[in-house]
Motif scaffolding. Sequence first.
Motif, short mmCIF file in Angstrom:
data_model
loop_
_atom_site.label_atom_id
_atom_site.label_comp_id
_atom_site.label_asym_id
_atom_site.label_seq_id
_atom_site.Cartn_x
_atom_site.Cartn_y
_atom_site.Cartn_z
N PRO A 35 0.93 -1.22 -0.04
CA PRO A 35 0.21 0.02 0.20
C PRO A 35 0.79 1.09 0.21
O PRO A 35 0.33 2.22 -0.45
N ALA A 36 2.05 1.38 0.46
CA ALA A 36 2.74 2.38 0.71
C ALA A 36 3.21 2.70 -0.73
O ALA A 36 3.71 3.98 -1.24
N ARG A 37 3.32 1.80 -1.63
CA ARG A 37 4.22 2.18 -2.82
C ARG A 37 2.92 2.31 -3.99
O ARG A 37 3.04 2.94 -4.94
N PHE A 38 2.06 1.92 -3.78
CA PHE A 38 0.82 2.12 -4.63
C PHE A 38 0.40 3.61 -4.96
O PHE A 38 0.45 3.75 -6.29
N PRO A 39 0.46 4.33 -4.22
CA PRO A 39 0.23 5.78 -4.45
C PRO A 39 1.23 6.35 -5.36
O PRO A 39 0.98 7.10 -6.21
N VAL A 40 2.51 6.13 -5.07
CA VAL A 40 3.70 6.36 -5.84
C VAL A 40 3.50 5.94 -7.43
O VAL A 40 3.49 6.66 -8.12
N LEU A 41 3.19 4.65 -7.47
CA LEU A 41 3.17 4.13 -8.83
C LEU A 41 1.82 4.60 -9.55
O LEU A 41 1.73 5.06 -10.61
N LEU A 42 0.57 5.24 -8.85
CA LEU A 42 -0.52 5.72 -9.43
C LEU A 42 0.04 7.08 -9.89
O LEU A 42 -0.44 7.45 -11.05
N GLU A 43 0.69 7.76 -9.18
CA GLU A 43 1.19 8.98 -9.79
C GLU A 43 2.21 8.90 -11.08
O GLU A 43 2.06 9.72 -12.11
N LEU A 44 3.00 8.12 -10.77
CA LEU A 44 4.10 7.78 -12.01
C LEU A 44 3.31 7.15 -13.35
O LEU A 44 3.37 7.34 -14.34
N TRP A 45 2.36 6.25 -13.00
CA TRP A 45 1.51 5.78 -14.11
C TRP A 45 0.77 6.82 -15.01
O TRP A 45 0.55 6.81 -16.08
N GLU A 46 0.29 7.88 -14.10
CA GLU A 46 -0.33 8.88 -14.58
C GLU A 46 0.50 9.81 -15.52
O GLU A 46 0.14 10.35 -16.25
N GLN A 47 1.57 10.06 -14.66
CA GLN A 47 2.83 11.02 -15.33
C GLN A 47 3.98 10.50 -14.94
O GLN A 47 4.47 10.95 -13.76
N ASP A 48 4.60 9.97 -15.88
CA ASP A 48 6.06 9.32 -15.68
C ASP A 48 6.97 10.44 -15.72
O ASP A 48 7.03 11.44 -16.43
N GLY A 49 8.25 10.58 -14.87
CA GLY A 49 9.05 11.45 -15.03
C GLY A 49 8.97 12.49 -14.00
O GLY A 49 9.57 13.50 -14.45
N LEU A 50 8.59 12.26 -12.96
CA LEU A 50 8.32 13.30 -11.65
C LEU A 50 9.73 13.30 -10.91
O LEU A 50 10.14 12.45 -10.96
#
Length: 143
Positions: A35-50
């Motif tokens: 669960p701690a990684r999931f929000p990070v992945l959601l952001e990066l799946w939406e906009q990679d390269g942050l």
Amino acid sequence: MSDFKRNSAGYLANHMARLFANGLHRRIGPLGLSPARFPVLLELWEQDGLTQSELVRRLDVEQATMANTLARMERDGLIERRPSPDDRRARLIFVTDRARRLQGAAMAAAAAENRQALSGLSADEQAAFIDLMTRVIATMQRG
């Protein structure tokens, strides 16, 4: 449950968040996610390269927490860091092919957890609940 806990939005939100996290963990754990990684992945799946700073801001977490999460994600082959072409000090964070392959299954697992958690509410109640939570979050973010 005491009257305070029964009428405390903070207590109830915290309790609900723990239950959601536990349910999500059961569903995405077999994918090698948490669960701690999931929000990070959601952001990066939406906009990679942050950048790390952008992720901290978007997810409302502490810099040290994000640094630790990203280090574990990099170790496990979910992200890679690349130098920013615009700022020599910054590093951009990208999902790996491995993380991209997990996106469909992880999103389906999260959707299933949400459906189960909200199954005791009508469609109108679910929409109202989501709207109210979104408004409370926005109010708290304004400080």
